[in-house]
Design an enzyme around this catalytic site. Structure first.
Site, PDB file in Angstrom:
ATOM      1  CD  GLN A 171      31.685  64.324  82.227  1.00 53.30           C
ATOM      2  OE1 GLN A 171      32.188  63.452  82.947  1.00 53.30           O
ATOM      3  NE2 GLN A 171      31.869  65.615  82.466  1.00 53.30           N
ATOM      4  N   GLY A 300      39.356  61.533  80.746  1.00 53.48           N
ATOM      5  CA  GLY A 300      40.293  60.755  81.552  1.00 53.48           C
ATOM      6  C   GLY A 300      39.719  60.569  82.940  1.00 53.48           C
ATOM      7  N   GLY A 301      39.277  61.676  83.495  1.00 51.70           N
ATOM      8  CA  GLY A 301      38.708  61.621  84.837  1.00 51.70           C
ATOM      9  C   GLY A 301      37.702  62.729  85.029  1.00 51.70           C
ATOM     10  CG  MET A 302      33.395  64.266  85.935  1.00 53.86           C
ATOM     11  SD  MET A 302      33.796  65.928  85.314  1.00 53.86           S
ATOM     12  CE  MET A 302      33.062  66.931  86.601  1.00 53.86           C
ATOM     13  CD  GLU A 328      39.891  64.157  87.434  1.00 54.33           C
ATOM     14  OE1 GLU A 328      39.161  65.071  87.840  1.00 54.33           O
ATOM     15  OE2 GLU A 328      40.408  64.177  86.285  1.00 54.33           O
ATOM     16  CE1 TYR A 413      42.395  70.034  83.026  1.00 56.87           C
ATOM     17  CE2 TYR A 413      41.617  71.446  81.248  1.00 56.87           C
ATOM     18  CZ  TYR A 413      41.398  70.403  82.131  1.00 56.87           C
ATOM     19  OH  TYR A 413      40.208  69.736  82.137  1.00 56.87           O
TER      20      TYR A 413
HETATM   21  N1  BES Z   1      36.816  68.314  85.101  1.00 57.98           N
HETATM   22  C1  BES Z   1      37.714  67.792  84.139  1.00 57.98           C
HETATM   23  C2  BES Z   1      37.012  67.139  82.962  1.00 57.98           C
HETATM   24  C3  BES Z   1      36.082  68.045  82.199  1.00 57.98           C
HETATM   25  C4  BES Z   1      36.380  69.370  81.964  1.00 57.98           C
HETATM   26  C5  BES Z   1      34.898  67.548  81.705  1.00 57.98           C
HETATM   27  C6  BES Z   1      35.483  70.186  81.272  1.00 57.98           C
HETATM   28  C7  BES Z   1      34.019  68.356  81.002  1.00 57.98           C
HETATM   29  C8  BES Z   1      34.312  69.688  80.783  1.00 57.98           C
HETATM   30  C9  BES Z   1      38.684  66.784  84.753  1.00 57.98           C
HETATM   31  O1  BES Z   1      39.105  67.122  86.019  1.00 57.98           O
HETATM   32  C10 BES Z   1      39.897  66.744  83.894  1.00 57.98           C
HETATM   33  O2  BES Z   1      40.545  67.751  83.784  1.00 57.98           O
HETATM   34  N2  BES Z   1      40.190  65.604  83.296  1.00 57.98           N
HETATM   35  C11 BES Z   1      41.347  65.405  82.450  1.00 57.98           C
HETATM   36  C12 BES Z   1      42.441  64.689  83.187  1.00 57.98           C
HETATM   37  C13 BES Z   1      43.485  65.530  83.780  1.00 57.98           C
HETATM   38  C14 BES Z   1      44.594  64.656  84.357  1.00 57.98           C
HETATM   39  C15 BES Z   1      44.062  66.584  82.898  1.00 57.98           C
HETATM   40  C16 BES Z   1      40.951  64.500  81.304  1.00 57.98           C
HETATM   41  O3  BES Z   1      39.846  64.002  81.306  1.00 57.98           O
HETATM   42  O4  BES Z   1      41.772  64.301  80.414  1.00 57.98           O
HETATM   43 ZN    ZN Z   2      40.338  68.780  86.080  1.00 56.78          ZN
END
Ligand code: BES
Ligand code: ZN
Length: 636
Positions: A171, A300-302, A328, A413
């Site tokens: 990650q 949640g996702g990357m 994503e 966000y």
């Molecule tokens: N890129 C992000 C995850 C992230 C942000 C990792 C900053 C490390 C540093 C990913 O796209 C994300 O926003 N994931 C969210 C899910 C989303 C539906 C809001 C999560 O992991 O909760």
């Molecule tokens: Zn994101």
């Protein structure tokens, strides 16, 4: 911050003549090179890309599950700016062991190069300064990672769904690529990469690159990413993984025991991809696949390019949590194609992505579902804003001296998405959609600053709208402008009413009209209930709706949070099971924080954490250590 010109996009057509803003036609666009990072340094990298830029990386790594290390070499191909002949190459590293460094010119032979590893900083790691000889434009670094590398989680077979094979995943976002690769770890630098990865023969390796779903198991895997990406999108996973196709260009990798369930849950992915293309133009990355990780994945996702990494906690059985896939996927445009140049510009990634997610959900599942998700998002933002210092409520946030993760809140966000929705409403959908598509095309494969966006906005959207949008306030001020859009959902309003009636004792649980409720309505119902609630009232709810048994991780987490607040002991065992079994930080953080509010809760948290901690990812460990003051538990 360089925003000397106050940006307020105002004015009806009638006022346009008097407006000080130049009209879009008469204003030439700034040359691209000027609009980029050159103007400011990324405070989260030691590197010197203005002098020497890494444009390609070739990795050759051996994966050792025994020693929990990656070992091998990274070869970097450099572009050296004129006049920087004597400048050293400075790379970012964190916990890397550097064995030796060599450099070469073109296809010439590699010769040993002197290097110096600086003193490590807790957040940034240590600069690796390499003296290049002559016109060297290739450097190779022989190194190994630490078993504690923050980007990597090494899972024992017991921590996987199948229980038979180990698992490893990376990650890199935001600044952890440097814990497994020595490079210029700033999103302002884009590079292509190739890799050879040596793994135990019975496992499959995947990267954020071209992956061939038909590739048989092997002890060496080769990868190619031919499109330039920022370092935080370099990703890697190894495990016992099967593939299920979802469509022509889409599919899902998962451990064999969950592959079918995953394929069913994500069966709409191809449709989401088509919907996004219809809105914003072609998908530019070839395939779009998902990789379902074990539950310790801290996010949640990357959005790793071509291969989104996802938590298994979104497999709810009813597709209720697939907006995460939409999110994503949306990053394939906002983030991966047009990238934040520094972590202060993170809202450009996540605000656009959240806005685009709502649009994808609207296109695939209809406006009602999208409206519910917007209302839920906004509510979370408003709740959070109350607790955040003003400086952290700003979209263009100052993160110098801090871990960029501190900027990962609902602000980039949801406030970011509300800003874009405001612009959409001001100029009308047709114009705004064309603008966003134009923005993605114009800045494709570039890393940009907030000011680049603001300039582009001013040139391409100014004067087109009939209602004022306080752009400057949105980007550079705390709080939310009073003119911000207010998403509404009739369905959620009806839920809220019943929640109030139950709460005030007017309506027994058995008479709440829940038939046809989706996940979103259940979630809103729970969030609408105030604390305190007596244990008896919690028990009533649980008896009627079986929240403690919910198979939906979001609902369960919300319920467990309420159980802690209201001292609802029957949920204790479930809480422990959840905290030990799931490592998604967004779930853990509120639960541990809530527990830590009382002395007894803190004790409970510590005893659960003692069991759970070895199974968490280093990124989650750092967060929970801080909440529980773990390194020094005597001092709460
Ligand atoms: N890129 C992000 C995850 C992230 C942000 C990792 C900053 C490390 C540093 C990913 O796209 C994300 O926003 N994931 C969210 C899910 C989303 C539906 C809001 C999560 O992991 O909760
Ligand atoms: Zn994101």
């Amino acid at each position: 911050m360089n925003h000397s010109m106050p940006l307020i996009l105002l004015l009806s057509a009638g006022l346009l003549a008097a407006c000080a803003l130049p009209s879009q036609q008469s204003q030439p666009e700034p040359p691209k090179s000027q609009s980029l990072i050159a103007s400011g340094k990324d405070p989260h990298s030691y590197s010197n890309p203005e002098q020497i830029k890494v444009r390609h990386l070739d990795l050759d790594l051996r994966v050792s599950f025994e020693s929990k290390t990656l070992e091998g070499r990274a070869t970097l191909v450099l572009d050296r700016a004129p006049g920087s002949d004597t400048a050293p190459l400075v790379l970012d590293t964190h916990d890397l062991k550097i064995a030796r460094v060599e450099s070469a010119e073109g296809s010439g032979t590699f010769r040993s190069s002197p290097f110096k590893l600086g003193a490590p900083d807790k957040i940034l790691g240590a600069p690796l300064e390499i003296s290049l000889f002559g016109k060297a434009d290739r450097v190779r670094i022989f190194y190994s990672t630490s078993p504690a590398a923050a980007a990597l989680q090494w899972l024992s077979p017991a921590q996987t769904a199948g229980k038979r094979h180990p698992f490893l995943f990376s990650q890199s976002q935001a600044i952890y690529a440097r814990t497994w690769i020595p490079l210029q770890d700033t999103p302002s630098v884009r590079l292509t990469y190739t890799a050879a990865v040596r793994v135990p023969r019975e496992l499959r390796a995947l990267m954020s690159a071209e992956n061939d779903p038909q590739q048989p198991r092997s002890s060496t895997y080769h990868f190619r990413m031919t499109q330039p990406i920022p370092s935080y999108l370099i990703a890697f996973a190894v495990g016992d993984l099967d593939f299920r196709p979802l469509g022509k260009r889409t599919g899902v990798y998962a451990e064999p025991v969950i592959a079918d369930r995953a394929a069913k849950e994500f069966e709409d992915t191809e449709q989401m991809l088509a919907a996004t293309e219809a809105l914003y133009g072609p998908y530019r990355w070839g395939r779009y696949d998902l990789l379902v990780l074990p539950p310790s994945f801290p996010y949640g996702g990357m959005e790793n390019p071509r291969l989104t990494f996802a938590t298994p906690t979104i497999i709810a059985g009813d597709k209720s949590l697939v907006s995460l896939v939409a999110h994503e996927l949306a990053h394939s445009w906002s983030g991966n194609l047009v990238t934040n140049a520094t972590w202060s510009d993170f809202w450009l990634n996540e605000g656009f992505t959240t806005y685009v997610t709502h649009r994808i959900i609207e296109a695939v599942y209809g406006p009602q579902r999208s409206a519910m998700e917007q209302v839920l998002d906004r509510q979370e933002l408003l709740g959070l804003m109350k607790t955040l210092p003003a400086a952290d409520q700003i979209l263009h946030i100052d993160l110098a001296g801090r871990n960029p993760e501190e900027g990962v809140t609902e602000v980039p966000y949801v406030k970011g998405a509300l800003f874009l929705r405001h612009l959409e409403q001001a100029v009308g959908r047709a114009r705004f959609d064309a603008f966003v598509q134009g923005y993605f095309d114009h800045f494709a494969f570039q890393s940009i600053r907030t000011a680049d966006f603001a300039n582009y906005l001013q040139q391409h959207l100014a004067g087109l709208h009939s209602t004022p949008v306080p752009v400057d306030e949105w980007i550079y001020q705390p709080g939310i402008p009073t003119s911000a859009p207010q998403p509404v959902s009739d369905a959620l309003a009806a839920v809220e009413k019943q929640a109030e009636q139950w709460f005030s004792g007017q309506l027994p649980a058995s008479q709440i009209e829940t038939s046809g409720w989706s996940y979103h309505e259940w979630q809103h119902f729970l969030r609408s209930l105030q604390s305190p609630l007596s244990a008896a009232r919690m028990a009533q709810l649980d008896a009627a709706f079986h929240f403690s048994q919910s198979g939906n991780a979001e609902i369960l987490q919300q319920w467990l949070l309420m159980a802690i607040r209201n001292d609802y002991a029957p949920a204790n065992a479930k809480l422990e099971e959840f905290l030990v079994g799931v490592g998604r930080r967004k779930f853990l953080k509120p639960l541990y924080s809530e527990l830590a509010k009382t002395p007894i809760g803190r004790k409970r948290a510590q005893s659960i954490y003692r069991k759970a901690r070895p199974g968490y990812h280093p990124i989650a460990v750092a967060t929970i250590d801080a909440i529980l003051n773990w390194k020094n538990p005597g001092n709460p």
